[in-house]
Design an enzyme around this catalytic site. Structure first.
Site, short mmCIF file in Angstrom:
data_model
loop_
_atom_site.label_atom_id
_atom_site.label_comp_id
_atom_site.label_asym_id
_atom_site.label_seq_id
_atom_site.Cartn_x
_atom_site.Cartn_y
_atom_site.Cartn_z
N TYR A 141 0.82 -1.22 0.00
CA TYR A 141 0.00 0.00 0.00
C TYR A 141 0.86 1.27 0.00
O TYR A 141 0.42 2.31 -0.46
CB TYR A 141 -0.91 0.03 1.24
CG TYR A 141 -2.24 -0.65 1.06
CD1 TYR A 141 -2.32 -1.97 0.66
CD2 TYR A 141 -3.42 0.04 1.31
CE1 TYR A 141 -3.54 -2.59 0.52
CE2 TYR A 141 -4.65 -0.57 1.17
CZ TYR A 141 -4.71 -1.89 0.77
OH TYR A 141 -5.93 -2.49 0.63
N LYS A 192 3.16 -15.15 2.08
CA LYS A 192 3.44 -16.00 0.93
C LYS A 192 4.96 -16.23 0.90
O LYS A 192 5.66 -15.81 -0.02
CB LYS A 192 2.97 -15.34 -0.37
CG LYS A 192 1.47 -15.42 -0.61
CD LYS A 192 0.99 -16.78 -1.10
CE LYS A 192 1.39 -17.03 -2.55
NZ LYS A 192 0.96 -18.39 -2.98
N ASP A 225 -2.96 -17.82 0.32
CA ASP A 225 -3.99 -18.45 -0.53
C ASP A 225 -4.67 -19.60 0.23
O ASP A 225 -5.88 -19.75 0.19
CB ASP A 225 -3.39 -18.93 -1.86
CG ASP A 225 -2.14 -19.78 -1.71
OD1 ASP A 225 -1.55 -19.81 -0.60
OD2 ASP A 225 -1.75 -20.44 -2.69
N ASP A 249 -6.36 -7.04 3.93
CA ASP A 249 -7.50 -6.40 3.26
C ASP A 249 -8.40 -7.46 2.66
O ASP A 249 -9.62 -7.45 2.85
CB ASP A 249 -6.97 -5.45 2.17
CG ASP A 249 -8.10 -4.74 1.44
OD1 ASP A 249 -9.02 -4.27 2.11
OD2 ASP A 249 -8.05 -4.70 0.20
N ASP A 253 -12.27 -9.15 4.20
CA ASP A 253 -13.53 -9.16 3.45
C ASP A 253 -14.10 -10.57 3.40
O ASP A 253 -15.31 -10.79 3.53
CB ASP A 253 -13.32 -8.66 2.01
CG ASP A 253 -13.62 -7.18 1.86
OD1 ASP A 253 -13.44 -6.45 2.85
OD2 ASP A 253 -14.03 -6.76 0.76
#
Ligand code: IPM
Ligand code: MG
Length: 368
Positions: A141, A192, A225, A249, A253
């Site tokens: 970001y 990751k 993932d 983020d 959600d």
């Protein structure tokens, strides 16, 4: 604590509608003796329309001086064509960066009354109580270099940089481990590390921190993932999840839908604790400004009200009042009141209400 000073940013879209319900709760809190005062400021598109920028220096300064900030939502189609660095979202990011709100707490709690509202089977989500701790001021970001460059011949190149330092990882790890200690004692660190060096560093630093200071916490690691998959497969396996800005983020959600609706998730964004014991803090719903339903009086105010409960707990030390507010929300849901986003299936025993009616019902339960 002397009189607590709050700053409210209603923002855009459904922001003002849900903030109105928050303000009613604040009035009630003040009437029952909580020593608070508040002021309002513009953020996002509302600020662009008045001042030409999504966050003025004066508003940022006020936010820094407040004991806590309560925010609605920012953004909308009207401002989508503006240059990137003056869009409404930049106001929110400027607030996060400007106040160094590095720790974003996003609890995903499935209220009993809503366990049938999730798109997942009831037994998968019933009783769910997890927290995602998202790093909020670093990563892709904010990483440099960033931008879009012209390579000539109609070819362009867009660049963003994922970057984390030891201290950035350790300070968010510290918050997450500490939170796990006060809850189920389990922390899952997500990155990751199979493809990204920043992920390798993340895993190493979190592991080290755990060994040094949190050996009582059960630490596990997961690729992002896989975490997304596990969240929809068996979300109750988690207690606290700690992850970077971008993964946080997306995963939050995803976690939101486990609770029945994105309209249910509150969040707290916290800065470092200062020597005087205070810390900068912004409380906001995880959902956005929902331009499609803005102005229609149907937005769900519960995430905003639950954010206010977090404010009471984390910034004002008012745990009892926070719990009372959360219980009021629970009772209103149990009684069958639903904003449209919470209605699923045949909706038996359910009464669909608008923003104001939902806010009033919570207020009534809170005050009774
Ligand atoms: C969130 C939002 C923001 C983010 C947007 C509005 C900039 O999606 O708080 O999750 O990406 O962080
Ligand atoms: Mg988001």
């Amino acid at each position: 604590m002397s009189r607590a000073r709050l700053l409210l940013f209603a923002g855009d879209g459904i922001g003002p509608e849900i903030m109105a319900e928050g303000a009613r709760l604040l009035e009630a809190l003040r009437s029952e003796g909580l020593d608070i005062e508040w002021e309002e400021e513009l953020l996002g598109g509302a600020s662009i329309d008045k001042h030409g920028v999504p966050l003025t220096d004066a508003a940022l300064k006020k936010a820094g001086e407040a004991d806590a900030v309560l925010m609605g939502a920012v953004g909308g189609a009207k401002w989508d064509t503006l240059p990137f660095d003056v869009r409404p979202e930049r106001g929110l990011l400027g607030l996060r960066k400007g106040l160094d709100l590095f720790a974003n707490l996003r609890p995903a709690l499935c209220f009993a009354a809503l366990s049938a509202s999730s798109s997942l089977r009831e037994e998968v989500v019933a009783g769910l109580d997890i927290v995602i701790v998202r790093e909020l001021t670093g990563g892709v970001y904010f990483g440099e270099p960033r931008g879009i460059e012209d390579l000539g011949n109609g070819e362009r190149r867009g660049v963003n940089t994922q970057v984390y330092t030891t201290s950035e990882i350790r300070r968010i790890g510290d918050v997450a481990f500490g939170l796990a200690r006060g809850r189920g004692g389990r922390l899952c660190s997500v990155e990751k590390a199979n493809v990204m060096e920043s992920g390798v560093l993340w895993r190493e630093e979190i592991t080290k921190l755990g060994e040094e200071r949190f050996s009582d916490i059960e630490l596990s690691h997961m690729y992002a993932d896989n975490c997304a998959m596990q969240l929809v497969k068996n979300p109750k396996q988690f207690d606290v999840i700690v992850t970077d800005n971008l993964f946080g983020d997306m995963l939050s959600d995803c976690a939101a839908m486990l609770t029945g609706s994105l309209g249910m998730l509150p969040s707290a964004s916290l800065g470092e604790t200062r020597p005087d014991g205070g810390r900068a803090a912004v409380y906001e719903p995880v959902h956005g400004s929902a331009p499609d339903i803005a102005g229609r009086g149907v937005a769900n105010p519960l995430a905003l009200l639950l954010s206010l409960a977090m404010l009471l707990r984390w910034s004002l030390g008012e745990d009892g009042r926070a719990r009372r507010l959360e219980e009021a929300v629970e009772r209103v849901l149990s009684a069958g009141l639903r904003t449209p986003d919470l209605v699923s299936g045949d909706g038996e025993g359910v009464r669909v209400v608008g923003t104001k009616e939902m806010g009033a019902a919570v207020l009534k339960e809170f005050s009774s």
